[in-house]
Structures are given as structure tokens and as C-alpha cells.
Design an enzyme around this catalytic site. Structure first.
Site, PDB file in Angstrom:
ATOM      1  N   TYR A  23       0.861  -1.180   0.000  1.00 60.29           N
ATOM      2  CA  TYR A  23       0.000   0.000   0.000  1.00 60.29           C
ATOM      3  C   TYR A  23       0.900   1.234   0.000  1.00 60.29           C
ATOM      4  O   TYR A  23       1.529   1.559   1.009  1.00 60.29           O
ATOM      5  CB  TYR A  23      -0.901   0.031   1.226  1.00 60.29           C
ATOM      6  CG  TYR A  23      -1.925  -1.084   1.285  1.00 60.29           C
ATOM      7  CD1 TYR A  23      -2.302  -1.781   0.148  1.00 60.29           C
ATOM      8  CD2 TYR A  23      -2.521  -1.436   2.493  1.00 60.29           C
ATOM      9  CE1 TYR A  23      -3.241  -2.800   0.215  1.00 60.29           C
ATOM     10  CE2 TYR A  23      -3.467  -2.439   2.569  1.00 60.29           C
ATOM     11  CZ  TYR A  23      -3.821  -3.120   1.424  1.00 60.29           C
ATOM     12  OH  TYR A  23      -4.754  -4.124   1.498  1.00 60.29           O
TER      13      TYR A  23
ATOM     14  N   LEU B 207     -17.919  -2.323   1.694  1.00 59.15           N
ATOM     15  CA  LEU B 207     -18.852  -1.307   1.183  1.00 59.15           C
ATOM     16  C   LEU B 207     -18.763  -1.180  -0.335  1.00 59.15           C
ATOM     17  O   LEU B 207     -19.229  -0.206  -0.911  1.00 59.15           O
ATOM     18  CB  LEU B 207     -18.570   0.047   1.845  1.00 59.15           C
ATOM     19  CG  LEU B 207     -18.659   0.044   3.374  1.00 59.15           C
ATOM     20  CD1 LEU B 207     -18.249   1.393   3.945  1.00 59.15           C
ATOM     21  CD2 LEU B 207     -20.073  -0.315   3.820  1.00 59.15           C
ATOM     22  N   GLY B 208     -18.153  -2.171  -0.973  1.00 60.14           N
ATOM     23  CA  GLY B 208     -18.086  -2.185  -2.419  1.00 60.14           C
ATOM     24  C   GLY B 208     -16.759  -1.761  -3.001  1.00 60.14           C
ATOM     25  O   GLY B 208     -16.493  -1.973  -4.176  1.00 60.14           O
ATOM     26  N   GLY B 209     -15.907  -1.120  -2.199  1.00 55.15           N
ATOM     27  CA  GLY B 209     -14.585  -0.740  -2.674  1.00 55.15           C
ATOM     28  C   GLY B 209     -14.627   0.338  -3.737  1.00 55.15           C
ATOM     29  O   GLY B 209     -15.250   1.382  -3.569  1.00 55.15           O
TER      30      GLY B 209
ATOM     31  N   THR C 215     -16.166   0.346  -6.457  1.00 53.10           N
ATOM     32  CA  THR C 215     -17.512   0.520  -7.012  1.00 53.10           C
ATOM     33  C   THR C 215     -18.501   0.439  -5.855  1.00 53.10           C
ATOM     34  O   THR C 215     -19.051  -0.624  -5.567  1.00 53.10           O
ATOM     35  CB  THR C 215     -17.819  -0.565  -8.065  1.00 53.10           C
ATOM     36  OG1 THR C 215     -17.588  -1.864  -7.482  1.00 53.10           O
ATOM     37  CG2 THR C 215     -16.927  -0.417  -9.274  1.00 53.10           C
ATOM     38  N   PRO C 216     -18.728   1.544  -5.138  1.00 49.49           N
ATOM     39  CA  PRO C 216     -19.541   1.535  -3.927  1.00 49.49           C
ATOM     40  C   PRO C 216     -20.919   0.902  -4.133  1.00 49.49           C
ATOM     41  O   PRO C 216     -21.503   0.981  -5.224  1.00 49.49           O
ATOM     42  CB  PRO C 216     -19.657   3.028  -3.578  1.00 49.49           C
ATOM     43  CG  PRO C 216     -18.440   3.648  -4.180  1.00 49.49           C
ATOM     44  CD  PRO C 216     -18.185   2.878  -5.449  1.00 49.49           C
ATOM     45  N   LEU C 217     -21.397   0.248  -3.084  1.00 49.67           N
ATOM     46  CA  LEU C 217     -22.682  -0.429  -3.142  1.00 49.67           C
ATOM     47  C   LEU C 217     -23.797   0.545  -3.520  1.00 49.67           C
ATOM     48  O   LEU C 217     -23.896   1.648  -2.973  1.00 49.67           O
ATOM     49  CB  LEU C 217     -22.998  -1.056  -1.781  1.00 49.67           C
ATOM     50  CG  LEU C 217     -22.054  -2.141  -1.268  1.00 49.67           C
ATOM     51  CD1 LEU C 217     -22.452  -2.557   0.143  1.00 49.67           C
ATOM     52  CD2 LEU C 217     -22.054  -3.342  -2.204  1.00 49.67           C
TER      53      LEU C 217
END
Length: 288
Positions: free
Chosen positions: A64, A215-217, A219-221
């Protein structure tokens, strides 16, 4: 101590009790998880606030940044609280352009462990996850030689516990024949349920299942059902998604990432949200 941890406590091995609400430090790096943070002081503040809120499980890796996030963690928190557990992972490196390069040769994995130790300022890593699949999805590649290399470092005392990331049921079985596995980290959330069987197996075997991209990373949910449940409960959709994961399995641990103190507090507050049965039934249907 354990009763006061956000989300409750999960003990998966002697000396390894995690707060079920953890913190994923990936987003502290710059755009694309590459380079320095936009706001260094804010990044340090987020790490310190996480510990102040009771989080005792921080997910990180030397890739990271690269290196940036581990050095931020060291600057913000070293010397570390005795009950704080840093969970890192190996199996990739970064190109000069920010690309993600698989790096799983046994000798390279051992070098990555030593680099994590150096940049975190530690003599022993609490948990090292072997990243096996791609950025998001698993594959069925054999992992025996790679996991055995990490098991050697465990025998030498450089690693206390071992885990896996981006793996299948068969790969978990393969690894367990070499050394104990205490954590599995795969893509899983209320809308992405392909690993239901793995979640259930981890619960049966008291293995922490860390849902990355809860939470989708990138591509948010997006879900009308999620939004509707959130409105009824007076919570945010993100809090509902995190609460669903905590209720999905007793060995689920969460590592949502953020570079904002405000968002961090909202995420931790999700541990106080109890979803009624009708809400759970609605949310379960999202992935259908």
C-alpha cells in the site's frame, strides 16, 4: 477488555483477540493506493482516532503506497498498544506506474515479510496473510510452496499467525495441511455473496473472515433496498451494510477503509446497529 471492543471481540488463537470492527489502512495512501496521502496529518489523525475508538485490528501491507501506509502506521502509533494487532499481507509488489505485480516466489515472500517488519518497526508480525488470487477474485492455483515459506518464518518467530487472502475452499484446505490458518480475507459484502460457503466454513472452524471491500470498494454499493432499510433504521446505507456483515457470521471481522475521521466514526458506530429480522431478510435478497 474484550467486551468493550467495537463489534465485540473475536479470539481466533492464543494471544490473538481482534476487535470485530477493524480498520483497513489502504486508503491512507494517495490516489490508486499509490504515493503519499493527500493530507498526511489527517492520515495520522485517522489512525490515532481508530485506536482511541477501541479498534484493535488494523489491516495493512507494504504494497500500500508502497511502504507509505506502513510508515504512517509506525509514525502514528509506535510504540504500539500491547493489544493492538496489525494484520499485513504479502504476495504483490508495485510497479513504478502504480501497477499491481504478483510476487509470490517463496524467497520474495520472505523478503516482503522482512520489509513489513522493518517499515512497521516490529520484530514479529502478528498475522501475515498470503495473497493468492488477483486484485479482487480468487483462482485455484496451488499455494503450497508459498504458504510453506511463510510457515518457515513462523517457526523462526518472525510471524505469529498465518492467514490467506483471495482464496477458495480448496486452497484453505491445502494451507491448513501445512500450518494453522487464523484469518481469511476475501471480497464479500451484502451484494457480493459468492463466498457464502467459505464464510460458513470459517465460522465452523473459528477462523476470522475479513470482508475486504465491505462497502463495495472502488464501485460503492448501490441498492434501493439498502437505502430503504437505512432510512427506516435512521442509519446510513454504509452502516447498514456493515451491520449486516457483523450479523452474517460470528467470525466476521470488518476492515472498512477511510481517510476521514468523520467516516471512521460512522463506521465504528455501525457496531451499535442491530438489524431486525425483517431487515435482514430484505438485505439477504439483494444478491439474489
Amino acid at each position: 477488555m474484550s467486551e468493550n471492543l467495537p463489534g465485540g471481540a473475536l479470539t481466533v488463537a492464543d494471544g490473538l483477540t481482534l476487535s470485530r470492527m477493524g480498520y483497513g489502512a489502504m486508503q491512507l495512501a494517495g490516489p490508486g493506493v499509490f504515493g503519499p496521502p493527500r493530507d498526511r496529518e489527517q492520515a495520522l489523525a485517522v489512525l490515532r482516532e481508530a485506536v482511541d475508538l477501541g479498534v484493535r485490528h488494523i489491516d495493512t501491507s507494504d504494497f500500500y503506497g508502497p511502504v507509505v501506509v506502513n510508515e504512517l502506521i509506525r509514525e502514528a502509533l509506535h510504540p504500539y498498544p500491547e493489544d493492538l494487532h496489525l494484520v499485513t499481507k504479502v504476495g504483490a509488489r508495485r510497479g513504478a506506474d502504480g501497477s499491481w505485480i504478483p510476487a509470490s516466489a517463496p524467497d520474495d515472500l520472505k523478503a516482503q515479510v522482512r520489509e513489513n517488519l522493518q517499515h512497521l518497526g516490529l520484530d514479529t508480525l502478528d498475522v501475515v496473510n498470503l495473497r493468492v488470487g488477483g486484485t479482487e477474485t480468487a483462482n485455484e492455483a496451488p499455494l503450497g510452496a508459498q504458504f510453506a515459506a511463510l510457515a518457515e518464518l513462523r517457526q523462526e518467530g518472525l510471524i505469529r499467525h498465518l492467514g490467506l487472502s483471495n482464496v477458495t475452499l480448496n486452497q484453505l484446505t491445502e494451507a491448513q495441511a501445512i500450518a494453522p490458518v487464523v484469518t481469511v480475507q476475501n471480497l464479500y459484502n451484502v451484494a457480493n455473496r459468492q463466498d457464502d460457503a467459505l464464510v460458513d466454513r470459517c465460522a465452523a472452524e473459528n477462523i476470522a473472515f475479513a470482508s475486504f471491500f465491505p462497502l463495495g470498494g472502488f464501485t460503492p454499493l448501490q441498492s434501493d433496498t439498502l437505502n430503504d432499510v437505512a432510512v427506516r433504521l435512521g442509519a446510513t446505507p454504509q452502516q447498514v451494510a456493515l451491520a449486516w456483515l457483523l450479523q452474517r457470521s460470528p467470525t466476521t471481522v470488518l476492515i472498512p477503509g477511510t481517510s476521514s475521521v468523520g467516516h471512521l466514526r460512522e463506521n465504528v458506530a455501525a457496531t451499535d446497529l442491530k438489524l431486525p429480522a425483517d431487515a435482514v431478510e430484505e438485505l439477504d435478497a439483494i444478491a439474489s
